[in-house]
Design an enzyme around this catalytic site. Structure first.
Site, PDB file in Angstrom:
ATOM      1  N   ASN A  14      16.870 -29.703 -21.332  1.00 24.09           N
ATOM      2  CA  ASN A  14      18.120 -30.035 -20.654  1.00 24.09           C
ATOM      3  C   ASN A  14      18.976 -29.992 -22.032  1.00 24.09           C
ATOM      4  O   ASN A  14      18.799 -31.237 -22.717  1.00 24.09           O
ATOM      5  CB  ASN A  14      17.816 -31.437 -19.993  1.00 24.09           C
ATOM      6  CG  ASN A  14      19.278 -31.926 -19.563  1.00 24.09           C
ATOM      7  OD1 ASN A  14      20.176 -31.324 -19.523  1.00 24.09           O
ATOM      8  ND2 ASN A  14      19.190 -33.235 -19.091  1.00 24.09           N
ATOM      9  N   LYS A  16      22.095 -30.790 -22.066  1.00 21.46           N
ATOM     10  CA  LYS A  16      23.156 -31.597 -21.734  1.00 21.46           C
ATOM     11  C   LYS A  16      24.426 -30.840 -22.412  1.00 21.46           C
ATOM     12  O   LYS A  16      24.585 -29.782 -22.165  1.00 21.46           O
ATOM     13  CB  LYS A  16      22.877 -32.982 -22.434  1.00 21.46           C
ATOM     14  CG  LYS A  16      21.532 -33.663 -22.087  1.00 21.46           C
ATOM     15  CD  LYS A  16      21.380 -34.949 -22.362  1.00 21.46           C
ATOM     16  CE  LYS A  16      20.039 -35.314 -22.262  1.00 21.46           C
ATOM     17  NZ  LYS A  16      19.871 -36.818 -22.445  1.00 21.46           N
ATOM     18  N   HIS A 100      20.692 -36.060 -12.256  1.00 25.00           N
ATOM     19  CA  HIS A 100      20.381 -36.694 -13.377  1.00 25.00           C
ATOM     20  C   HIS A 100      20.973 -37.834 -13.640  1.00 25.00           C
ATOM     21  O   HIS A 100      22.269 -38.207 -13.190  1.00 25.00           O
ATOM     22  CB  HIS A 100      20.812 -35.636 -14.698  1.00 25.00           C
ATOM     23  CG  HIS A 100      20.082 -35.975 -15.937  1.00 25.00           C
ATOM     24  ND1 HIS A 100      20.592 -37.173 -16.826  1.00 25.00           N
ATOM     25  CD2 HIS A 100      19.059 -35.671 -16.971  1.00 25.00           C
ATOM     26  CE1 HIS A 100      19.931 -37.357 -17.777  1.00 25.00           C
ATOM     27  NE2 HIS A 100      19.064 -36.547 -17.807  1.00 25.00           N
ATOM     28  N   GLU A 102      22.477 -39.300 -16.030  1.00 24.18           N
ATOM     29  CA  GLU A 102      23.519 -39.403 -16.802  1.00 24.18           C
ATOM     30  C   GLU A 102      24.941 -38.776 -15.841  1.00 24.18           C
ATOM     31  O   GLU A 102      25.809 -39.482 -16.349  1.00 24.18           O
ATOM     32  CB  GLU A 102      23.590 -38.517 -17.997  1.00 24.18           C
ATOM     33  CG  GLU A 102      22.562 -38.921 -19.129  1.00 24.18           C
ATOM     34  CD  GLU A 102      22.342 -38.230 -20.048  1.00 24.18           C
ATOM     35  OE1 GLU A 102      22.494 -36.977 -20.004  1.00 24.18           O
ATOM     36  OE2 GLU A 102      21.288 -38.502 -20.938  1.00 24.18           O
ATOM     37  N   GLU A 172      12.161 -39.895 -14.205  1.00 23.67           N
ATOM     38  CA  GLU A 172      12.669 -39.890 -15.583  1.00 23.67           C
ATOM     39  C   GLU A 172      13.275 -41.384 -15.424  1.00 23.67           C
ATOM     40  O   GLU A 172      14.404 -41.711 -14.947  1.00 23.67           O
ATOM     41  CB  GLU A 172      14.184 -38.957 -15.741  1.00 23.67           C
ATOM     42  CG  GLU A 172      14.023 -37.609 -15.813  1.00 23.67           C
ATOM     43  CD  GLU A 172      14.733 -36.848 -16.565  1.00 23.67           C
ATOM     44  OE1 GLU A 172      14.017 -36.440 -17.516  1.00 23.67           O
ATOM     45  OE2 GLU A 172      15.804 -37.226 -16.572  1.00 23.67           O
ATOM     46  N   GLY A 178      16.655 -40.775 -23.823  1.00 27.35           N
ATOM     47  CA  GLY A 178      17.184 -40.697 -25.109  1.00 27.35           C
ATOM     48  C   GLY A 178      17.101 -41.937 -26.093  1.00 27.35           C
ATOM     49  O   GLY A 178      17.890 -42.324 -26.897  1.00 27.35           O
ATOM     50  N   SER A 217      12.310 -39.249 -23.422  1.00 26.00           N
ATOM     51  CA  SER A 217      11.674 -39.331 -24.915  1.00 26.00           C
ATOM     52  C   SER A 217      10.492 -38.772 -25.069  1.00 26.00           C
ATOM     53  O   SER A 217       9.812 -39.234 -25.902  1.00 26.00           O
ATOM     54  CB  SER A 217      11.633 -40.873 -25.240  1.00 26.00           C
ATOM     55  OG  SER A 217      12.827 -41.545 -25.440  1.00 26.00           O
TER      56      SER A 217
END
Ligand code: PEP
Length: 257
Positions: A14, A16, A100, A102, A172, A178, A217
């Protein structure tokens, strides 16, 4: 090309909102040369929309597939700024990340919207990669299964459990994305077992063919431990997918498990 029918594990990059034409050219080139000999691992790279054509050009003669990080819930129409499933297909995209965290956080995406997108992607022949996971507060309160269960239930209630056939779910935990703080193999396994339990078919004769990945991570150092867990079918990789050597290390870990 770009689709290993019998892939045992999936490793999905990904990117991003990272990259530019020049940098992507070298990263995709490195993926193509460094990841050419994987036999049991399907590698997928989910790029920002403007670079789908670049991914198609550079990866079309390889076993690496490409996809997007979001798409519209509508098929077409007056939706300024949106990108449809058909448009993704026009550039050979066979996968799309949906839900996702985010996006869910920054753009207030509802579980119902995500469910609609899931179905639209499937109808278009694009494999949805559905992200589910809990916040740190939810984990500390012990309600992580409640949260993930609800995310799945919205889709199950609308379309039934069989809709997950040939799709991908990525667990996730939001606190692991992250942060450098991956879930332990035990934490991931417990949630993967919970997800599997939710997807048991009415017709118990056949097993659901969904793949359940872990994301958050993952790096070359922790990948083997995570991928060795039987219920973990691979990983969704953010930061380490931007470095060809680190990403290769993760793909090799998947290949060895
Ligand atoms: C992600 O954003 O899906 C992700 C897993 O990121 P990272 O690997 O950087 O934690």
């Amino acid at each position: 090309m770009g689709n290993k029918k019998s892939a045992h594990k999936f490793v999905i990059a990904n990117w991003k909102m990272h990259g530019n034409l020049k940098h992507n050219a070298s990263l995709l080139g490195a993926y193509a040369s460094e990841l050419a000999n994987l036999e049991n691992t399907q590698v997928v790279v989910c790029v920002p929309y403007p670079y789908l054509a670049q991914a198609q050009t550079q990866l079309q003669d390889t076993d690496i597939a490409w996809g997007a990080q979001n798409m519209a819930k509508d098929v077409d129409g007056p939706f300024t700024g949106e990108v449809s499933a058909q448009m993704l297909s026009d550039f050979g995209a066979r996968y799309v990340i949906l839900g996702h965290s985010e996006r869910a956080t920054a753009y207030c995406e509802s579980d119902e919207n995500i469910a609609q997108k899931f179905m639209v992607a499937k109808k278009q022949g694009i494999t949805p990669i559905l992200c589910v996971g809990e916040t740190l507060i939810e984990r500390e309160a012990g309600v992580m299964e409640l949260k993930v269960g609800k995310q799945l239930d919205v889709i199950i209630d609308l379309y039934g459990v069989d809709v997950f056939d040939n799709t991908i779910i990525s667990y996730e935990p939001i606190w692991a994305i992250g942060t450098g703080l991956a879930a332990t193999p035990e934490q991931a396994e417990a949630m993967h077992q919970f997800i599997k339990g939710k997807l048991v078919r009415q017709d118990t004769a056949s097993e659901n063919t969904v793949k359940i990945l872990y994301g958050g991570s993952v790096n070359p150092q922790n990948a083997v431990q995570l991928f060795e867990v039987e219920s973990i079918d691979g990983g969704l990789i953010g930061k380490c997918s931007l470095n060809a050597q680190e990403f290769k290390g993760i793909c090799q870990a998947a290949e060895s498990c």
